[in-house]
Design a protein around this motif. Structure first.
Motif, PDB file in Angstrom:
ATOM      1  N   SER A 127      62.669 -32.532   4.553  1.00  0.00           N
ATOM      2  CA  SER A 127      63.614 -31.977   5.521  1.00  0.00           C
ATOM      3  C   SER A 127      63.302 -32.443   6.934  1.00  0.00           C
ATOM      4  O   SER A 127      64.214 -32.767   7.714  1.00  0.00           O
ATOM      5  CB  SER A 127      63.581 -30.444   5.479  1.00  0.00           C
ATOM      6  OG  SER A 127      64.286 -29.942   4.372  1.00  0.00           O
ATOM      7  N   ALA A 156      72.324 -33.313  -3.360  1.00  0.00           N
ATOM      8  CA  ALA A 156      72.181 -31.971  -3.916  1.00  0.00           C
ATOM      9  C   ALA A 156      71.556 -32.023  -5.309  1.00  0.00           C
ATOM     10  O   ALA A 156      70.753 -31.149  -5.676  1.00  0.00           O
ATOM     11  CB  ALA A 156      73.540 -31.268  -3.970  1.00  0.00           C
ATOM     12  N   SER A 166      64.775 -28.221  -1.072  1.00  0.00           N
ATOM     13  CA  SER A 166      66.131 -27.672  -1.136  1.00  0.00           C
ATOM     14  C   SER A 166      66.841 -27.690   0.214  1.00  0.00           C
ATOM     15  O   SER A 166      68.068 -27.855   0.275  1.00  0.00           O
ATOM     16  CB  SER A 166      66.099 -26.244  -1.691  1.00  0.00           C
ATOM     17  OG  SER A 166      65.301 -25.400  -0.881  1.00  0.00           O
ATOM     18  N   TYR A 167      66.113 -27.535   1.301  1.00  0.00           N
ATOM     19  CA  TYR A 167      66.769 -27.509   2.606  1.00  0.00           C
ATOM     20  C   TYR A 167      67.261 -28.888   3.013  1.00  0.00           C
ATOM     21  O   TYR A 167      68.236 -29.011   3.762  1.00  0.00           O
ATOM     22  CB  TYR A 167      65.810 -26.951   3.668  1.00  0.00           C
ATOM     23  CG  TYR A 167      66.493 -26.572   4.953  1.00  0.00           C
ATOM     24  CD1 TYR A 167      67.263 -25.424   5.049  1.00  0.00           C
ATOM     25  CD2 TYR A 167      66.374 -27.371   6.087  1.00  0.00           C
ATOM     26  CE1 TYR A 167      67.899 -25.068   6.231  1.00  0.00           C
ATOM     27  CE2 TYR A 167      67.002 -27.033   7.278  1.00  0.00           C
ATOM     28  CZ  TYR A 167      67.765 -25.882   7.339  1.00  0.00           C
ATOM     29  OH  TYR A 167      68.409 -25.541   8.516  1.00  0.00           O
ATOM     30  N   SER A 169      68.901 -30.988   1.326  1.00  0.00           N
ATOM     31  CA  SER A 169      70.278 -31.212   0.887  1.00  0.00           C
ATOM     32  C   SER A 169      71.272 -30.577   1.851  1.00  0.00           C
ATOM     33  O   SER A 169      72.389 -31.076   2.026  1.00  0.00           O
ATOM     34  CB  SER A 169      70.489 -30.680  -0.533  1.00  0.00           C
ATOM     35  OG  SER A 169      70.335 -29.281  -0.578  1.00  0.00           O
ATOM     36  N   ARG A 170      70.892 -29.485   2.520  1.00  0.00           N
ATOM     37  CA  ARG A 170      71.769 -28.880   3.529  1.00  0.00           C
ATOM     38  C   ARG A 170      71.842 -29.756   4.773  1.00  0.00           C
ATOM     39  O   ARG A 170      72.914 -29.966   5.343  1.00  0.00           O
ATOM     40  CB  ARG A 170      71.266 -27.485   3.891  1.00  0.00           C
ATOM     41  CG  ARG A 170      71.369 -26.487   2.748  1.00  0.00           C
ATOM     42  CD  ARG A 170      70.781 -25.142   3.131  1.00  0.00           C
ATOM     43  NE  ARG A 170      71.396 -24.597   4.336  1.00  0.00           N
ATOM     44  CZ  ARG A 170      71.008 -23.471   4.926  1.00  0.00           C
ATOM     45  NH1 ARG A 170      69.979 -22.785   4.423  1.00  0.00           N
ATOM     46  NH2 ARG A 170      71.609 -23.030   6.017  1.00  0.00           N
ATOM     47  N   GLU A 173      74.204 -32.793   4.621  1.00  0.00           N
ATOM     48  CA  GLU A 173      75.648 -32.598   4.765  1.00  0.00           C
ATOM     49  C   GLU A 173      76.136 -32.966   6.163  1.00  0.00           C
ATOM     50  O   GLU A 173      77.298 -33.339   6.335  1.00  0.00           O
ATOM     51  CB  GLU A 173      76.000 -31.139   4.452  1.00  0.00           C
ATOM     52  CG  GLU A 173      75.751 -30.745   2.997  1.00  0.00           C
ATOM     53  CD  GLU A 173      75.949 -29.260   2.762  1.00  0.00           C
ATOM     54  OE1 GLU A 173      76.292 -28.542   3.743  1.00  0.00           O
ATOM     55  OE2 GLU A 173      75.762 -28.811   1.621  1.00  0.00           O
ATOM     56  N   SER A 174      75.267 -32.876   7.162  1.00  0.00           N
ATOM     57  CA  SER A 174      75.679 -33.172   8.535  1.00  0.00           C
ATOM     58  C   SER A 174      75.046 -34.461   9.059  1.00  0.00           C
ATOM     59  O   SER A 174      75.066 -34.713  10.262  1.00  0.00           O
ATOM     60  CB  SER A 174      75.319 -32.006   9.462  1.00  0.00           C
ATOM     61  OG  SER A 174      73.938 -31.715   9.397  1.00  0.00           O
TER      62      SER A 174
END
Length: 202
Positions: A127, A156, A166-167, A169-170, A173-174
């Motif tokens: 991340s 994802a 896991s973070y 993948s968030r 998105e941006s």
């Protein structure tokens, strides 16, 4: 965010599991030749933090800070192996290395400690590498793993399968640049990933 440079910047995240890989020297050779910005994982240093947390009972904020210091230990190790990296800790140092066309090695303190990410084990050096790629406007980020490369390009899915945290993948998105994954600690695959055309990050 940094000012755009005519030369696209690529971030290479080297997982800590690669510290003992027989191809580590060749991977670093590729990163230096391609002028990449390398983000080290914490590897065994971060594993020690995980192991100690339940025994000593320190909270996730302390664990997060200690894991970032573990990444700094990984950076020190890599620089000992390849002192021709420019060690960079600030946005200005990253920009100067990019403008000079030089490979750089991220020292995550203090920037990673100031990053707007949760202090939990959902956030690892994966991340933080994506956070940095966004912050510097990198055209591409390449995750280098010791495991086989994923069959899908869906980030994802990588998180679901435990290949990245896991973070990440968030954050993906941006992120407007390319996100690639190289498996089996392959220097040839890393070279191919860094040499193909990339689009500039939004």
């Amino acid at each position: 965010m940094l000012n755009r440079s005519p030369r696209p910047l690529a971030v290479v995240k080297l997982g800590g599991s690669l510290f003992g890989a027989p191809t580590l020297a060749a991977l670093l050779d590729v990163a230096v030749r391609r002028g990449a910005l390398v983000v080290p994982g914490g590897g065994p240093f971060a594993d020690a933090v995980r192991a100690l947390q339940p025994t000593l009972g320190f909270d996730d904020r302390a664990a997060h800070e200690m894991a970032i210091l573990a990444m700094a230990q990984g950076a020190a190790l890599i620089h000992r192996l390849r002192p021709d990296f420019d060690r960079v800790a600030s946005m200005g140092e990253i920009e100067r290395a990019r403008d000079a066309g030089r490979a750089a090695l991220w020292r995550p303190v203090p920037l990673a400690l100031e990053a707007d990410v949760p202090a939990s084990w959902d956030v690892t050096s994966d991340s933080l590498a994506l956070w940095l790629a966004r912050a510097v406007g990198a055209a591409r980020i390449v995750f280098v793993k010791s495991a086989p490369a994923p069959a899908t390009s869906n980030v994802a899915d990588w998180a679901r399968d435990g290949l990245i945290d896991s973070y990440a993948s968030r954050l993906a998105e941006s992120y407007g640049g390319d996100i690639l994954c190289v498996g089996d600690a392959s220097p040839e695959a890393l070279d191919a990933a860094l040499s193909s055309p990339a689009r500039a990050a939004a």
